[in-house]
Design a protein around this motif. Structure first.
Motif, PDB file in Angstrom:
ATOM      1  N   PHE A 164       7.421   2.802  58.997  1.00  0.00           N
ATOM      2  CA  PHE A 164       6.901   1.438  59.032  1.00  0.00           C
ATOM      3  C   PHE A 164       8.045   0.474  59.363  1.00  0.00           C
ATOM      4  O   PHE A 164       9.144   0.599  58.837  1.00  0.00           O
ATOM      5  CB  PHE A 164       6.268   1.066  57.680  1.00  0.00           C
ATOM      6  CG  PHE A 164       4.848   1.519  57.551  1.00  0.00           C
ATOM      7  CD1 PHE A 164       3.805   0.616  57.630  1.00  0.00           C
ATOM      8  CD2 PHE A 164       4.544   2.860  57.360  1.00  0.00           C
ATOM      9  CE1 PHE A 164       2.482   1.033  57.516  1.00  0.00           C
ATOM     10  CE2 PHE A 164       3.240   3.288  57.242  1.00  0.00           C
ATOM     11  CZ  PHE A 164       2.199   2.375  57.317  1.00  0.00           C
ATOM     12  N   PHE A 165       7.749  -0.470  60.240  1.00  0.00           N
ATOM     13  CA  PHE A 165       8.724  -1.463  60.681  1.00  0.00           C
ATOM     14  C   PHE A 165       8.257  -2.854  60.262  1.00  0.00           C
ATOM     15  O   PHE A 165       7.065  -3.170  60.324  1.00  0.00           O
ATOM     16  CB  PHE A 165       8.882  -1.431  62.210  1.00  0.00           C
ATOM     17  CG  PHE A 165       9.409  -0.143  62.752  1.00  0.00           C
ATOM     18  CD1 PHE A 165      10.756   0.017  63.024  1.00  0.00           C
ATOM     19  CD2 PHE A 165       8.546   0.915  63.007  1.00  0.00           C
ATOM     20  CE1 PHE A 165      11.246   1.205  63.529  1.00  0.00           C
ATOM     21  CE2 PHE A 165       9.020   2.118  63.512  1.00  0.00           C
ATOM     22  CZ  PHE A 165      10.377   2.267  63.777  1.00  0.00           C
ATOM     23  N   LYS A 166       9.213  -3.688  59.847  1.00  0.00           N
ATOM     24  CA  LYS A 166       8.915  -5.104  59.652  1.00  0.00           C
ATOM     25  C   LYS A 166       8.919  -5.781  61.012  1.00  0.00           C
ATOM     26  O   LYS A 166       9.745  -5.460  61.870  1.00  0.00           O
ATOM     27  CB  LYS A 166       9.951  -5.748  58.728  1.00  0.00           C
ATOM     28  CG  LYS A 166       9.786  -5.356  57.263  1.00  0.00           C
ATOM     29  CD  LYS A 166      10.772  -6.091  56.383  1.00  0.00           C
ATOM     30  CE  LYS A 166      10.520  -5.791  54.914  1.00  0.00           C
ATOM     31  NZ  LYS A 166       9.258  -6.367  54.425  1.00  0.00           N
ATOM     32  N   ASN A 196       3.197   0.574  61.540  1.00  0.00           N
ATOM     33  CA  ASN A 196       3.742   1.793  62.140  1.00  0.00           C
ATOM     34  C   ASN A 196       3.229   1.973  63.570  1.00  0.00           C
ATOM     35  O   ASN A 196       3.209   3.072  64.106  1.00  0.00           O
ATOM     36  CB  ASN A 196       3.410   3.023  61.287  1.00  0.00           C
ATOM     37  CG  ASN A 196       1.905   3.259  61.174  1.00  0.00           C
ATOM     38  OD1 ASN A 196       1.094   2.432  61.593  1.00  0.00           O
ATOM     39  ND2 ASN A 196       1.524   4.391  60.595  1.00  0.00           N
ATOM     40  N   ASP A 197       2.806   0.843  64.203  1.00  0.00           N
ATOM     41  CA  ASP A 197       2.266   0.869  65.562  1.00  0.00           C
ATOM     42  C   ASP A 197       3.298   1.123  66.668  1.00  0.00           C
ATOM     43  O   ASP A 197       2.927   1.620  67.733  1.00  0.00           O
ATOM     44  CB  ASP A 197       1.540  -0.455  65.871  1.00  0.00           C
ATOM     45  CG  ASP A 197       0.219  -0.565  65.123  1.00  0.00           C
ATOM     46  OD1 ASP A 197      -0.224   0.451  64.570  1.00  0.00           O
ATOM     47  OD2 ASP A 197      -0.355  -1.669  65.076  1.00  0.00           O
ATOM     48  N   PRO A 198       4.582   0.714  66.490  1.00  0.00           N
ATOM     49  CA  PRO A 198       5.517   0.850  67.617  1.00  0.00           C
ATOM     50  C   PRO A 198       5.573   2.276  68.176  1.00  0.00           C
ATOM     51  O   PRO A 198       5.578   3.260  67.431  1.00  0.00           O
ATOM     52  CB  PRO A 198       6.864   0.449  67.011  1.00  0.00           C
ATOM     53  CG  PRO A 198       6.515  -0.443  65.877  1.00  0.00           C
ATOM     54  CD  PRO A 198       5.246   0.097  65.316  1.00  0.00           C
ATOM     55  N   VAL A 199       5.624   2.345  69.525  1.00  0.00           N
ATOM     56  CA  VAL A 199       5.738   3.631  70.225  1.00  0.00           C
ATOM     57  C   VAL A 199       6.988   3.567  71.093  1.00  0.00           C
ATOM     58  O   VAL A 199       7.154   2.631  71.880  1.00  0.00           O
ATOM     59  CB  VAL A 199       4.493   3.914  71.087  1.00  0.00           C
ATOM     60  CG1 VAL A 199       4.653   5.237  71.841  1.00  0.00           C
ATOM     61  CG2 VAL A 199       3.231   3.937  70.227  1.00  0.00           C
ATOM     62  N   TRP A 200       7.873   4.543  70.956  1.00  0.00           N
ATOM     63  CA  TRP A 200       9.108   4.564  71.741  1.00  0.00           C
ATOM     64  C   TRP A 200       9.327   5.963  72.312  1.00  0.00           C
ATOM     65  O   TRP A 200       8.711   6.949  71.868  1.00  0.00           O
ATOM     66  CB  TRP A 200      10.292   4.143  70.874  1.00  0.00           C
ATOM     67  CG  TRP A 200      10.583   5.069  69.724  1.00  0.00           C
ATOM     68  CD1 TRP A 200      11.422   6.135  69.694  1.00  0.00           C
ATOM     69  CD2 TRP A 200       9.982   5.014  68.413  1.00  0.00           C
ATOM     70  NE1 TRP A 200      11.411   6.747  68.468  1.00  0.00           N
ATOM     71  CE2 TRP A 200      10.540   6.080  67.651  1.00  0.00           C
ATOM     72  CE3 TRP A 200       9.039   4.173  67.810  1.00  0.00           C
ATOM     73  CZ2 TRP A 200      10.176   6.315  66.337  1.00  0.00           C
ATOM     74  CZ3 TRP A 200       8.686   4.419  66.501  1.00  0.00           C
ATOM     75  CH2 TRP A 200       9.246   5.473  65.772  1.00  0.00           C
TER      76      TRP A 200
END
Length: 800
Positions: free
Chosen positions: A529-531, A515-519
């Motif tokens: 959560f992203f793969k 769940n690290d992505p920042v947009w």
């Protein structure tokens, strides 16, 4: 009379009585050959199925049971709580947890840490093989029972350039020479001295490996592992004798050393990982144990069906045994002696069936092993297996023979010898109930096995959203990385190769999530959560993944740019028309979304399509994907590809797999379940058919006079045949009415574990009904037609 003489006479009497029981049993079996054959075939079929399932279950429950002190060995597991409260369970844990456990938890006597299985080139002089191995610390061989046949653990404790190899690998590399002290290459550059040889790992071990290298070397190569937030290794502990599971004491161990971590470790019995190692929301929900329960139930049902055949035929034929019982009782035989006589007959049949079953199992075992991908064998020296066979035979004999024995032994000798057979023909209601039970069970098995097969076919044929045909998969290694440009250029010159691409992991079940992505516009409370999938610019076109917006990677200039799928755009709250160009920050740094792909299946079909982000990478990952252009010339193309890899990468053997085969392995467990269920269903159908055939023979025989009278009165052969078949058809229809609702429930439970599945169709039940009614008319029809075409004069002259 002296006590010794009395004892001798009593012994002679006992032996004589047993001889008489056996002799009488053999005579009865020989006299009624057809019924004996039907019973033996039915019991043999049931016992064959039971033995196969028993062998399979014994193998499954034996996994990891060979370790000394196995009841005290526990795996360190980790429950990780997501922001939404969902708990994920992992076997991977921080590398720093081992020493803390040993130092702070007094219940722990010993701990070992080791990596997940990894593949490496192991080379000696000019001979090398790709082998699966582990990195493990010095306690590994002390805790687990993988005995050393050569060398010593102490000799390698302080040296990171040592390696233990298996007997199999030792034979492959050194051909019988003593390997100790010799130097092998692990990969292309790492020189390792062989300090020990361990016995070949048994098949019933969850860990399968052919070399063990020092865990310290693994840490040196992966320094990012040395913090509490990372989990890329496994830890197993040995508790002190009589110590209780200290999971409560270690629950806060990670959080105490990592304030940002939400993970909680706990201990789980190591030998239970295979059977009960599937977790949902932090709780064990099963594993292989579910298949064991399923097939154990099927084995019992099939065996009971075979026993029902015996009970039905024995009670149906009670009339023909009535005079024998009457005579025996009139000359002094008591009820217990008669019961014993009839049970002896059923036990004898059971042992005869067991004899033939063992022969059939031995003949069919290679096919069963191929089906289940095991190496099972008939081991009569195994006391557990031998006791199991004895139990199957004894229980089958007792269950089959007890009820008929008590029914037959209750006959009144005066009534029977006077010729009044009405008391002998009782039990028709019970026989009907047993036939209904048989066919209801068969209906459940047929519907369920067909549904499983249809679901497997649905998975195999489903459009995944990308192309998996004519693509071969090659694992990454150092030689390919160093020479990739040359290999790629040469491959693209081949007419049989369309493209070559790099991809980080299995595309069928992408394992990395974060769940690290920042947009732009991300909420502070976002818990999405992203793969994450790493690949180069050739991957998306090679697998023909459709881009709905934007463009593909162009190369290293897009190292900090990203491609997402539609699910990710929706999860981020982005409009499809404006998603391209949105700022996105991830592990490769701050960049932009440059493309949006159509959704495709990125996990097992049991689960939904997940939000996914593609990150650019040229070598950080595991696989190369080579797209072949012509299916007809596949093997010729592969030979050409093999030649190029050998030219540029001679140290490594050329090994590959088809992407379609990798996909099939994702569902191997379901495929095995389906094939076994279908096989045992066929056995159940055979047993039911044999039972009907025997009962139809008895019914036709008993109604001979009735049929003769009906023919004299003008009934046609067709109507008489239909009369006999209709009685059994009604029983089958009743069994379908009982079995179908149960089958519908079972299928619903099975399909509910898949997000994408077939719909339960009425045609499935219609096909089963037609099949079972067809089986009924085939089994009964022969006797019905035979009786209907018999000359009525002969029928009416019959004294029976």
């Amino acid at each position: 009379m002296a006590p010794k003489e009395e004892k001798s006479i009593f012994l002679e009497f006992e032996i004589s009585m047993w001889k008489n029981y056996l002799k009488t049993s053999f005579r009865n079996l020989k006299r009624h050959r057809v019924y004996t054959l039907i019973n033996i075939l039915g019991l043999t079929s049931g016992i064959v199925a039971s033995i196969f399932i028993f062998l399979w279950i014994l193998d499954e429950v034996s996994f990891d049971q060979f370790h000394t002190n196995g009841d005290r060995i526990y795996s360190v597991m980790v429950n990780s709580t997501r922001p939404d409260g969902t708990i994920d369970t992992y076997i991977a844990n921080p590398s720093r947890i081992k020493e803390t456990l040993v130092n702070e938890i007094p219940e722990i006597q010993l701990a070992t840490q080791y990596s997940f299985e990894t593949s490496h080139l192991v080379k000696y002089k000019e001979e090398g093989y790709n082998e699966t191995g582990l990195y493990a610390d010095s306690n590994f061989f002390n805790l687990f029972s993988f005995p050393l046949v050569k060398g010593s653990i102490l000799s390698s404790q302080k040296n990171t350039n040592t390696v233990f190899i298996s007997e199999n690998l030792s034979q492959k590399l050194f051909h019988g020479e003593d390997p100790l002290g010799k130097t092998v290459h692990l990969g292309q550059d790492q020189e390792m001295m062989v300090t020990g040889v361990f016995a070949t790992i048994p098949d019933n071990s969850s860990l399968q490996f052919d070399f063990v290298a020092p865990f310290e070397l693994y840490l040196q190569q992966n320094p990012w592992m040395q913090n509490w937030a990372s989990g890329a290794s496994r830890t197993t502990v040995l508790l002190n004798e009589n110590a209780e599971n200290p999971s409560d004491k270690i629950a806060n161990l990670i959080q105490k050393n990592c304030s940002d971590c939400t993970s909680q470790p706990f201990l789980f019995p190591y030998h239970q990982l295979r059977l009960r190692g599937e977790f949902e929301n932090g709780v064990s929900v099963g594993g292989k144990i579910q298949q064991i329960y399923l097939f154990g139930t099927i084995a019992m049902l099939i065996l009971v069906m075979a026993c029902i055949n015996f009970i039905n035929l024995a009670t149906a034929r009670s009339g023909s045994r009535g005079r024998e019982v009457g005579i025996r009782k009139s000359i002094g035989a008591n009820k217990s002696e008669l019961v014993f006589q009839f049970i002896t007959e059923s036990m004898l049949l059971s042992w005869i069936a067991m004899f033939f079953a063992l022969i059939l199992v031995q003949l069919l075992l290679p096919f069963f092993n191929q089906l289940t991908e095991k190496t099972l064998r008939l081991d009569l020296a195994n006391p557990v297996f031998l006791l199991g066979l004895i139990a199957i035979s004894v229980l089958t004999g007792l269950f089959s023979g007890t009820y008929p024995a008590f029914i037959l032994s209750k006959f009144n000798p005066i009534t029977v010898l006077k010729g009044d057979n009405r008391s002998l023909l009782k039990g028709q209601g019970l026989r009907r109930i047993l036939v209904i039970t048989q066919f209801a069970t068969s209906a459940i098995l047929i519907v369920s096995s067909i549904a499983i097969y249809k679901q497997i076919s649905f998975i195999s044929e489903r459009n995944l959203g990308f192309n998996k045909e004519n693509i071969i998969l090659i694992d990454q290694n150092e030689g390919i990385v160093k020479n990739y440009d040359g290999i790629k250029n040469e491959l693209l010159q081949l007419s049989g190769v369309e493209n070559i691409a790099f991809g980080g992991n299995s595309i069928f079940s992408v394992p990395i999530t974060t769940n690290d992505p920042v947009w732009t516009g991300k909420s502070d409370r976002s818990d999405i959560f992203f793969k994450i999938f790493r690949c180069d610019q050739e991957f998306i076109p090679t697998l023909n993944i459709p881009l709905s917006k934007g463009r593909n990677f162009l190369g290293s200039q897009d190292a900090s740019n990203y491609i997402i799928n539609r699910k990710a755009a929706e999860a981020m709250g982005l409009d499809m028309e404006t998603a391209v160009g949105t700022e996105l920050e991830m592990w490769n740094g701050k960049g932009q979304i440059i493309g949006v792909t159509e959704d495709f299946h990125n996990d097992n079909l049991k689960f939904d399509i997940e939000p996914m982000i593609f990150m650019y990478s040229e070598n950080l990952g595991s696989h190369y994907f080579i797209k072949l252009s012509d299916q007809a010339a596949t093997m010729a193309s592969i030979d050409q590809v093999k030649g190029i890899f050998r030219q540029y990468n001679p140290d490594y053997p050329f090994e590959f797999s088809f992407l379609e085969e990798v996909f099939e392995k994702e569902y191997q467990s379901e495929q095995v379940t389906g094939k076994l269920a279908l096989s045992f269903t066929l056995i159940a159908i055979l047993i039911s058919g044999l039972g009907l055939f025997g009962l139809a023979s008895f019914t036709a025989e008993r109604r001979t006079k009735e049929i003769g009278i009906r023919k004299v009165l003008g009934a046609s052969s067709q109507s008489l045949s239909l009369l006999l078949c209709s009685d059994f058809a009604v029983l089958v229809l009743v069994s379908l009415m009982i079995g179908f609702p149960v089958a519908w429930y079972i299928i619903g439970q099975f399909l509910s574990s898949f997000t994408f599945h077939i719909e339960i169709s009425w045609t499935l039940f219609f096909f089963t009904a037609v099949l079972m009614l067809g089986l009924t008319f085939l089994s009964v029809g022969y006797h019905a037609i035979k009786a209907a075409w018999t000359n009525p004069v002969n029928s009416l002259q019959n004294d029976e």
